[in-house]
Each structure stands twice: as C-alpha cells, then as structure tokens.
Scaffold this motif. Structure first.
Motif, short mmCIF file in Angstrom:
data_model
loop_
_atom_site.label_atom_id
_atom_site.label_comp_id
_atom_site.label_asym_id
_atom_site.label_seq_id
_atom_site.Cartn_x
_atom_site.Cartn_y
_atom_site.Cartn_z
N VAL A 20 0.43 -1.69 0.01
CA VAL A 20 0.28 -0.12 0.37
C VAL A 20 0.81 1.04 -0.01
N GLY A 21 0.66 2.28 -0.73
CA GLY A 21 1.57 3.68 -1.19
C GLY A 21 2.89 3.39 -1.90
N ALA A 22 3.89 3.99 -1.32
CA ALA A 22 5.14 4.13 -2.19
C ALA A 22 5.64 4.94 -1.35
N GLY A 23 7.00 4.73 -1.34
CA GLY A 23 7.92 6.09 -0.74
C GLY A 23 8.49 7.16 -1.71
N LEU A 24 9.40 7.75 -1.53
CA LEU A 24 9.79 9.09 -2.25
C LEU A 24 10.58 8.04 -3.61
N ARG A 128 10.63 15.37 -4.69
CA ARG A 128 11.77 15.92 -3.34
C ARG A 128 11.90 15.70 -2.52
N PRO A 129 12.67 15.73 -1.62
CA PRO A 129 12.93 15.48 0.11
C PRO A 129 11.93 16.96 0.53
N SER A 130 11.52 16.30 1.35
CA SER A 130 11.00 17.19 2.36
C SER A 130 12.49 18.52 2.98
N ALA A 131 12.03 20.09 2.71
CA ALA A 131 12.86 20.25 3.80
C ALA A 131 12.28 20.42 5.06
N SER A 132 10.82 20.37 5.47
CA SER A 132 10.64 21.03 6.84
C SER A 132 10.38 19.68 7.73
N ARG A 133 10.10 18.32 7.18
CA ARG A 133 9.96 17.19 7.70
C ARG A 133 10.62 16.34 6.95
N PRO A 134 12.29 15.88 7.49
CA PRO A 134 13.20 14.88 6.95
C PRO A 134 11.95 13.74 7.72
N GLY A 135 12.83 12.84 6.51
CA GLY A 135 12.54 11.70 6.44
C GLY A 135 10.89 11.20 5.30
N ASN A 136 10.29 12.77 5.28
CA ASN A 136 9.06 12.66 4.06
C ASN A 136 9.50 12.88 3.17
N ARG A 158 -2.29 17.04 -7.60
CA ARG A 158 -2.11 16.87 -5.68
C ARG A 158 -1.28 16.89 -5.52
N THR A 159 -0.40 17.17 -4.39
CA THR A 159 0.72 17.25 -3.33
C THR A 159 0.39 16.94 -1.97
N PHE A 160 1.15 15.89 -1.69
CA PHE A 160 0.48 15.19 -0.39
C PHE A 160 2.21 14.58 -0.48
N PHE A 161 2.31 14.23 1.06
CA PHE A 161 3.55 13.46 1.79
C PHE A 161 3.96 12.06 1.58
N VAL A 162 4.66 11.70 1.04
CA VAL A 162 4.79 10.04 1.71
C VAL A 162 6.23 9.81 2.05
N PRO A 163 6.18 9.07 2.78
CA PRO A 163 7.66 8.99 3.47
C PRO A 163 9.32 8.62 2.93
N ALA A 164 10.02 8.85 3.10
CA ALA A 164 11.11 9.53 1.90
C ALA A 164 11.84 7.81 1.86
N ALA A 166 10.13 4.04 2.34
CA ALA A 166 8.85 3.10 2.92
C ALA A 166 8.71 2.17 4.05
N GLN A 167 9.62 1.64 3.18
CA GLN A 167 10.36 0.22 3.94
C GLN A 167 9.84 0.39 5.73
N PRO A 168 10.44 0.89 6.21
CA PRO A 168 10.70 1.04 7.07
C PRO A 168 8.95 1.49 8.40
N LEU A 169 8.25 2.31 7.41
CA LEU A 169 7.51 2.16 7.81
C LEU A 169 6.22 1.31 7.66
N ARG A 170 6.52 0.98 7.07
CA ARG A 170 5.39 -0.62 6.36
C ARG A 170 6.20 -1.55 7.28
N ASP A 171 7.73 -1.66 8.42
CA ASP A 171 7.66 -3.19 8.99
C ASP A 171 7.36 -2.69 10.03
N ALA A 172 7.08 -1.33 10.43
CA ALA A 172 6.68 -0.51 11.92
C ALA A 172 4.57 -0.46 12.01
#
Length: 175
Positions: A20-24, A128-136, A158-164, A166-172
C-alpha cells in the motif's frame, strides 16, 4: 522459498502482504501509473453525496429539468467524480501519506452520469525530499479520469507527503 509477487511483499513462508502506498524513491518524476480496478458510478454514490452535501441543484437531481435544459439526464455531482477518481489513486501512490498538502487545477472536462465506468491515471510531476519534515518526501502529480469511452472527464493536480523510505514505515505499521 522467497518468491516475489508483484504488488506484494514477502513476510514469511507462503505468506505475502499487499503493498500500500509508495516511498519517495518509488515515485520519480515522469512515472505514469494506470490504476485498477475501474469503478462504475452508482445511483447510491450520487444520491448519498447529494444528501451529505445538501446540494439542491436540479441539474443533479431533477430528470425533467435535465431533459428540458440539455444533458438529458441528471449529471453526477463533480465532487462524486473527483472523490472516485482520486480514491482510485491512493493505494498505489499516497496510501502511506501523513498529509495531503494541496489539490489544484481541478477541471471537469466532460459530463459523468450514473452508470459511467471511470478509470484513473497518475503522472508524477515532481518529487523531492521535504525541507521541513525530514524522513518525508513531497510528491506532486497530475490525476486524470476517463470514462468507459476513453473520454477525459477530470484533471487535477495533487500534492502530498510520502515517507522518504517506505520500508521502515511498512515494517513498523504492518503495511
């Protein structure tokens, strides 16, 4: 044996979990995704949205009005079309999002009626990586909806955050 099934991740012997979903890194600019399954607009989709929003416009609810004024039958409310088309994109793109940031340039380009079957395509415009939210990461995409005849019925950005990553978030989270 760890055999790979596309769209799934291996979690144990003879056991897989849907992705489900994707990483950067999985959403580079220029990527185009055709979403499935397609979705047929039902009378219930349309009626529930009119009831929930309180939309009284006769172009959406009065068949006689529509026969007199041109469309011939009630038009599906744009918010229904938008919701269905964007909803079809979530599993593949933003299923792991922590926030939606913007919905821009929404255009309804052809009428939609109850019984039309919609499909969705996503084109990644920027990531692109988020400047204000590291890891996103921040992803901007163009979403296009088509009916069963291949006619474009909707475009939006549409613009949205994704995890930089995804694997650690999927695991957690067991996703």
């Amino acid at each position: 044996m760890n055999t790979t099934l596309q769209g799934f991740r291996w979690i144990g012997e003879n056991r897989y979990r849907e992705v489900v979903g994707a990483g950067l890194g999985e959403l580079p600019a220029g990527t185009v995704i055709e979403h499935r399954p397609k979705r047929t607009v039902t009378e219930l989709d349309h009626a529930m949205t009119l009831a929930l929003t309180g939309n009284p416009a006769p172009v959406h609810s009065d068949a006689e009005y529509c026969r007199t004024t041109g469309p011939g039958q009630p038009l599906v409310c744009g918010i229904v079309t938008l919701g269905i088309v964007i909803g079809m994109t979530v599993r593949a793109t933003s299923g792991l999002t922590s926030a939606n940031l913007a919905l821009d340039k929404v255009r309804f380009t052809a009428p939609v009626f109850v019984g039309d079957t919609l499909s969705a395509t996503t084109e990644i415009l920027h990531s692109r990586p988020s400047a204000s939210r590291p890891g996103n990461g921040i992803v901007t995409c163009r979403i296009t909806g088509h009916n069963q005849r291949g006619e474009q019925v909707l475009t939006a950005e549409r613009t949205f955050f994704v995890p930089a990553d995804a694997q650690p978030l999927r695991d957690a989270t067991d996703y």
